[in-house]
Design an enzyme around this catalytic site. Structure first.
Site, PDB file in Angstrom:
ATOM      1  N   GLN A  63       0.806  -1.211   0.000  1.00  0.00           N
ATOM      2  CA  GLN A  63       0.000   0.000   0.000  1.00  0.00           C
ATOM      3  C   GLN A  63       0.849   1.275   0.000  1.00  0.00           C
ATOM      4  O   GLN A  63       1.926   1.312   0.599  1.00  0.00           O
ATOM      5  CB  GLN A  63      -0.900   0.015   1.243  1.00  0.00           C
ATOM      6  CG  GLN A  63      -1.840  -1.169   1.313  1.00  0.00           C
ATOM      7  CD  GLN A  63      -2.877  -1.154   0.205  1.00  0.00           C
ATOM      8  OE1 GLN A  63      -3.587  -0.175   0.029  1.00  0.00           O
ATOM      9  NE2 GLN A  63      -2.947  -2.236  -0.551  1.00  0.00           N
ATOM     10  N   LYS A  91      -0.548   7.178   6.211  1.00  0.00           N
ATOM     11  CA  LYS A  91      -1.385   6.421   5.272  1.00  0.00           C
ATOM     12  C   LYS A  91      -2.447   7.355   4.724  1.00  0.00           C
ATOM     13  O   LYS A  91      -3.277   7.871   5.475  1.00  0.00           O
ATOM     14  CB  LYS A  91      -2.035   5.227   5.987  1.00  0.00           C
ATOM     15  CG  LYS A  91      -1.017   4.223   6.510  1.00  0.00           C
ATOM     16  CD  LYS A  91      -1.636   2.877   6.864  1.00  0.00           C
ATOM     17  CE  LYS A  91      -0.544   1.880   7.230  1.00  0.00           C
ATOM     18  NZ  LYS A  91      -1.077   0.532   7.494  1.00  0.00           N
ATOM     19  N   ASP A 122      -6.130   1.045   1.242  1.00  0.00           N
ATOM     20  CA  ASP A 122      -6.236   1.283   2.685  1.00  0.00           C
ATOM     21  C   ASP A 122      -7.341   2.293   3.021  1.00  0.00           C
ATOM     22  O   ASP A 122      -7.639   3.181   2.231  1.00  0.00           O
ATOM     23  CB  ASP A 122      -4.908   1.854   3.192  1.00  0.00           C
ATOM     24  CG  ASP A 122      -3.911   0.751   3.522  1.00  0.00           C
ATOM     25  OD1 ASP A 122      -4.306  -0.431   3.540  1.00  0.00           O
ATOM     26  OD2 ASP A 122      -2.736   1.095   3.779  1.00  0.00           O
ATOM     27  N   LEU A 174       2.412   6.108  14.754  1.00  0.00           N
ATOM     28  CA  LEU A 174       3.704   6.243  15.450  1.00  0.00           C
ATOM     29  C   LEU A 174       4.568   5.012  15.223  1.00  0.00           C
ATOM     30  O   LEU A 174       4.101   3.882  15.396  1.00  0.00           O
ATOM     31  CB  LEU A 174       3.446   6.424  16.959  1.00  0.00           C
ATOM     32  CG  LEU A 174       4.655   6.759  17.826  1.00  0.00           C
ATOM     33  CD1 LEU A 174       5.116   8.191  17.597  1.00  0.00           C
ATOM     34  CD2 LEU A 174       4.336   6.549  19.301  1.00  0.00           C
ATOM     35  N   TRP A 175       5.800   5.248  14.818  1.00  0.00           N
ATOM     36  CA  TRP A 175       6.746   4.138  14.615  1.00  0.00           C
ATOM     37  C   TRP A 175       7.163   3.583  15.970  1.00  0.00           C
ATOM     38  O   TRP A 175       7.347   4.342  16.918  1.00  0.00           O
ATOM     39  CB  TRP A 175       7.963   4.632  13.838  1.00  0.00           C
ATOM     40  CG  TRP A 175       8.743   3.536  13.177  1.00  0.00           C
ATOM     41  CD1 TRP A 175       9.887   2.960  13.634  1.00  0.00           C
ATOM     42  CD2 TRP A 175       8.432   2.896  11.935  1.00  0.00           C
ATOM     43  NE1 TRP A 175      10.307   1.987  12.762  1.00  0.00           N
ATOM     44  CE2 TRP A 175       9.431   1.922  11.704  1.00  0.00           C
ATOM     45  CE3 TRP A 175       7.403   3.025  10.996  1.00  0.00           C
ATOM     46  CZ2 TRP A 175       9.434   1.098  10.579  1.00  0.00           C
ATOM     47  CZ3 TRP A 175       7.412   2.207   9.870  1.00  0.00           C
ATOM     48  CH2 TRP A 175       8.429   1.259   9.673  1.00  0.00           C
ATOM     49  N   LEU A 176       7.290   2.278  16.067  1.00  0.00           N
ATOM     50  CA  LEU A 176       7.660   1.671  17.351  1.00  0.00           C
ATOM     51  C   LEU A 176       9.115   1.995  17.691  1.00  0.00           C
ATOM     52  O   LEU A 176       9.930   2.207  16.788  1.00  0.00           O
ATOM     53  CB  LEU A 176       7.431   0.159  17.291  1.00  0.00           C
ATOM     54  CG  LEU A 176       5.946  -0.227  17.210  1.00  0.00           C
ATOM     55  CD1 LEU A 176       5.794  -1.707  16.926  1.00  0.00           C
ATOM     56  CD2 LEU A 176       5.220   0.146  18.501  1.00  0.00           C
ATOM     57  N   ASP A 220      -7.556  -9.401   5.824  1.00  0.00           N
ATOM     58  CA  ASP A 220      -6.261  -9.332   5.148  1.00  0.00           C
ATOM     59  C   ASP A 220      -5.066  -9.534   6.081  1.00  0.00           C
ATOM     60  O   ASP A 220      -3.962  -9.142   5.742  1.00  0.00           O
ATOM     61  CB  ASP A 220      -6.158  -7.960   4.452  1.00  0.00           C
ATOM     62  CG  ASP A 220      -5.196  -7.993   3.265  1.00  0.00           C
ATOM     63  OD1 ASP A 220      -5.005  -9.075   2.702  1.00  0.00           O
ATOM     64  OD2 ASP A 220      -4.652  -6.938   2.922  1.00  0.00           O
ATOM     65  N   GLU A 229       3.207  -9.825  12.952  1.00  0.00           N
ATOM     66  CA  GLU A 229       4.557  -9.670  13.459  1.00  0.00           C
ATOM     67  C   GLU A 229       4.609  -9.727  14.982  1.00  0.00           C
ATOM     68  O   GLU A 229       3.648  -9.331  15.654  1.00  0.00           O
ATOM     69  CB  GLU A 229       5.153  -8.345  12.954  1.00  0.00           C
ATOM     70  CG  GLU A 229       5.684  -8.479  11.542  1.00  0.00           C
ATOM     71  CD  GLU A 229       5.703  -7.165  10.764  1.00  0.00           C
ATOM     72  OE1 GLU A 229       6.770  -6.785  10.300  1.00  0.00           O
ATOM     73  OE2 GLU A 229       4.639  -6.549  10.619  1.00  0.00           O
ATOM     74  N   ASP A 234      -0.968  -2.366  11.148  1.00  0.00           N
ATOM     75  CA  ASP A 234      -1.664  -2.375   9.870  1.00  0.00           C
ATOM     76  C   ASP A 234      -3.128  -2.820   9.968  1.00  0.00           C
ATOM     77  O   ASP A 234      -3.472  -3.960   9.669  1.00  0.00           O
ATOM     78  CB  ASP A 234      -0.913  -3.266   8.854  1.00  0.00           C
ATOM     79  CG  ASP A 234      -1.486  -3.085   7.462  1.00  0.00           C
ATOM     80  OD1 ASP A 234      -2.260  -2.129   7.253  1.00  0.00           O
ATOM     81  OD2 ASP A 234      -1.178  -3.906   6.586  1.00  0.00           O
TER      82      ASP A 234
HETATM   83  N1  LIG Z   1       4.200   1.824  13.330  1.00  0.00           N
HETATM   84  C1  LIG Z   1       5.137   0.988  12.929  1.00  0.00           C
HETATM   85  N2  LIG Z   1       6.240   0.781  13.682  1.00  0.00           N
HETATM   86  C2  LIG Z   1       7.194  -0.070  13.260  1.00  0.00           C
HETATM   87  N3  LIG Z   1       7.146  -0.757  12.111  1.00  0.00           N
HETATM   88  C3  LIG Z   1       6.087  -0.597  11.321  1.00  0.00           C
HETATM   89  C4  LIG Z   1       5.014   0.285  11.690  1.00  0.00           C
HETATM   90  N4  LIG Z   1       4.092   0.265  10.706  1.00  0.00           N
HETATM   91  C5  LIG Z   1       4.546  -0.591   9.786  1.00  0.00           C
HETATM   92  N5  LIG Z   1       5.742  -1.114  10.133  1.00  0.00           N
HETATM   93  C6  LIG Z   1       6.537  -2.073   9.353  1.00  0.00           C
HETATM   94  O1  LIG Z   1       6.274  -1.854   7.985  1.00  0.00           O
HETATM   95  C7  LIG Z   1       5.669  -2.994   7.390  1.00  0.00           C
HETATM   96  C8  LIG Z   1       4.652  -2.553   6.367  1.00  0.00           C
HETATM   97  O2  LIG Z   1       3.617  -1.802   6.999  1.00  0.00           O
HETATM   98  P1  LIG Z   1       2.103  -2.064   6.686  1.00  0.00           P
HETATM   99  O3  LIG Z   1       1.773  -3.484   7.002  1.00  0.00           O
HETATM  100  O4  LIG Z   1       1.298  -1.023   7.363  1.00  0.00           O
HETATM  101  O5  LIG Z   1       2.099  -1.836   5.118  1.00  0.00           O
HETATM  102  P2  LIG Z   1       1.123  -2.378   4.000  1.00  0.00           P
HETATM  103  O6  LIG Z   1       1.533  -1.744   2.730  1.00  0.00           O
HETATM  104  O7  LIG Z   1      -0.274  -2.219   4.429  1.00  0.00           O
HETATM  105  O8  LIG Z   1       1.533  -3.902   3.992  1.00  0.00           O
HETATM  106  P3  LIG Z   1       0.644  -5.130   3.471  1.00  0.00           P
HETATM  107  O9  LIG Z   1       0.489  -4.900   2.026  1.00  0.00           O
HETATM  108  O10 LIG Z   1       1.500  -6.315   3.804  1.00  0.00           O
HETATM  109  O11 LIG Z   1      -0.634  -5.109   4.206  1.00  0.00           O
HETATM  110  C9  LIG Z   1       5.102  -3.775   8.557  1.00  0.00           C
HETATM  111  O12 LIG Z   1       4.995  -5.135   8.268  1.00  0.00           O
HETATM  112  C10 LIG Z   1       6.124  -3.477   9.658  1.00  0.00           C
HETATM  113  O13 LIG Z   1       7.237  -4.317   9.555  1.00  0.00           O
HETATM  114 MN   LIG Z   2      -1.905  -3.436   4.651  1.00  0.00          MN
END
Ligand SMILES: Nc1ncnc2c1ncn2[C@@H]1O[C@H](COP(=O)(O)OP(=O)(O)OP(=O)(O)O)[C@@H](O)[C@H]1O
Ligand SMILES: [Mn+2]
Length: 448
Positions: free
Chosen positions: A154, A170, A189, A271-273, A338, A343, A357
């Protein structure tokens, strides 16, 4: 003669099977047109390297899934812990407890407070007035740097906010009343879904999602001046609106871009962890979908599948299976089909499932995706604390409380009424399913 008979029988059988196949295919044929956003199923599979576990070519999808609809909920209502006259008090109390005050001020860095909260079992405490200051900082602090998103399918941006705090942005794709149709995982999303899910997860007492708040950014003034070259190169104009397509599996060209309203783009800021905890282990969900038409995963036809799951690590001991079933409760409520992977923290043996997510949610308030409930149906198991919380939130308490909580977000209203109604309805379904479990097993075995 017997040879001829056999041939006739054979022809009859072949025709019957062909007929059944065509009928089931027609019924299940998904509408894949939705914004063309999930057209790259093949790419998606390659990207995630799906394991091909036991599958059959004929779909039994949803065969028994409607059976709980027929159970009357009278018995459930009689057991209600909450008397009618105290319902409004309960709603008011819960709103007071969970509504975040974004005007709350703290001394020192909000980022440090949030980082200090994280443990292997929770992202934030159940109750903390400091959350208001942190959400406010996420929603208002100057953006010092912006880059393309990290991984995933996404479109996202990675931001650095003043005080050196990383966050995910997002973007908004849909208006609040947009209904996403198609497969259970269709569409882009929902930024409002990410916000609502965060608060719902808090309200359920799980506290396993990173902090999220709504924010409108000015792409020209706040993003472009601090943008990486890569992100900047994906910016373009369409009908006087600023747009960008960033970098992700489904972000290849202007066709895949998202556009601001003029220069202003709504989004969810996550917020990033903290670095200390960002060593994740990625796990394939045992109840993962095949993401392939006509391919059925084992969980879709084998009702004893949970026994298989429970027999092996990490589901044979520790909190993992119960965490997964908590996530199922959340996902059924928000309509997220989905969660193909999840993790955990790599450096903690008792790590929670981090509820990262949650944006593939609140897509269609007309539809309850019963298949999401399959793990609960097959395992007949739930944490007693989660069960107790669901009991507290039944009879429309959930929608009333969440409506109140979401009013505090800068992008309120976050969920339109039909989505809130859907939450109450789905909560009822979960309770019905668990009541059936109690009838089959015993309360002690179902709630642990
Ligand atoms: N707030 C956060 N803190 C730390 N790591 C994060 C955070 N948000 C996302 N990540 C990392 O980034 C990756 C991708 O984020 P996210 O799942 O939101 O993206 P996505 O494009 O929706 O992915 P998918 O297509 O797999 O659903 C996560 O799997 C995680 O490893
Ligand atoms: Mn996603």
């Amino acid at each position: 003669m017997p040879v001829k008979m056999k041939l006739r029988v054979r022809i009859f059988l072949v025709l019957t099977v062909a007929f059944l196949f065509v009928v089931s295919f027609k019924i299940l044929e998904p509408e894949l047109k939705d914004h063309g956003l999930h057209r790259e199923t093949r790419d998606f599979q390659d990207y995630y390297d799906f394991a091909e576990d036991g599958r059959i070519s004929k779909d039994k999808y949803g065969k028994e899934l409607d059976r709980i609809q027929h159970i009357t909920s009278d018995s459930i209502r009689q057991n209600s812990l909450v008397e009618k006259h105290s319902k409004s008090e309960l709603i008011a109390d819960l709103i007071q407890k969970y509504k975040v005050n974004l005007n709350h001020e703290i001394k020192g860095s909000p980022w440090d407070v949030a980082a200090g909260w994280v443990t292997s079992r929770r992202i934030h405490p159940e109750e903390a007035p400091e959350m208001g200051a942190i959400l406010n900082a996420l929603a208002t602090r100057p953006i010092m740097a912006a880059d393309v998103g990290f991984k995933g399918t996404q479109l996202k941006m990675t931001l650095v906010l003043e005080g050196n705090q990383k966050a995910v942005f997002k973007p908004k794709w849909y208006d609040r009343d947009y209904v996403v149709v198609g497969t259970p995982y269709s569409g882009a999303d929902r930024h409002n879904g990410e916000i609502a899910a965060f608060h719902l997860i808090r309200l359920l007492g799980l506290n396993r999602a990173p902090l999220v708040v709504g924010r409108t950014v000015n792409l020209q003034k706040e993003i472009l001046p601090v943008s990486s070259t890569k992100l900047k190169s994906t910016f373009f104009q369409r009908d006087n609106n600023t747009c960008f397509y960033g970098q992700c599996l489904y972000c290849k060209s202007e066709e895949d871009g998202v556009c601001a309203d003029g220069e202003m783009l709504e989004g969810a800021v996550v917020l990033w962890l903290p670095r200390k905890w960002t060593f994740y282990k990625k796990h394939r969900s045992p109840w993962q979908r095949t993401y392939k038409e006509g391919k059925v995963a084992r969980w879709e036809y084998d009702d004893t599948y949970c026994d298989t799951v429970r027999a092996v690590a990490p589901y044979d001991s520790g909190p993992r299976l119960l965490d997964l079933l908590d996530a199922v409760v959340v996902d059924y409520l928000i309509g997220n089909a989905d969660r193909h992977h999840y993790e955990t923290f790599a450096n903690a043996t008792d790590s929670m499932i981090i509820m990262l997510d949650n944006a593939k949610s609140f897509g269609n308030y007309y539809h309850d995706e019963k298949s999401i409930l399959t793990p609960i149906k097959q395992c007949c198991l739930l944490r007693r604390t989660t069960w107790d919380r669901l009991q507290l939130l039944k009879d429309e308490v959930l929608s009333n409380v969440l409506r109140g909580i979401l009013e505090a977000d800068p992008l309120a209203p976050i969920l339109i009424e039909p989505h809130l109604k859907a939450l109450d309805r789905r909560l009822e379904h979960i309770l019905q399913e668990l009541h059936l479990c109690v009838e089959q097993k015993s309360e002690q075995k179902v709630f642990v």
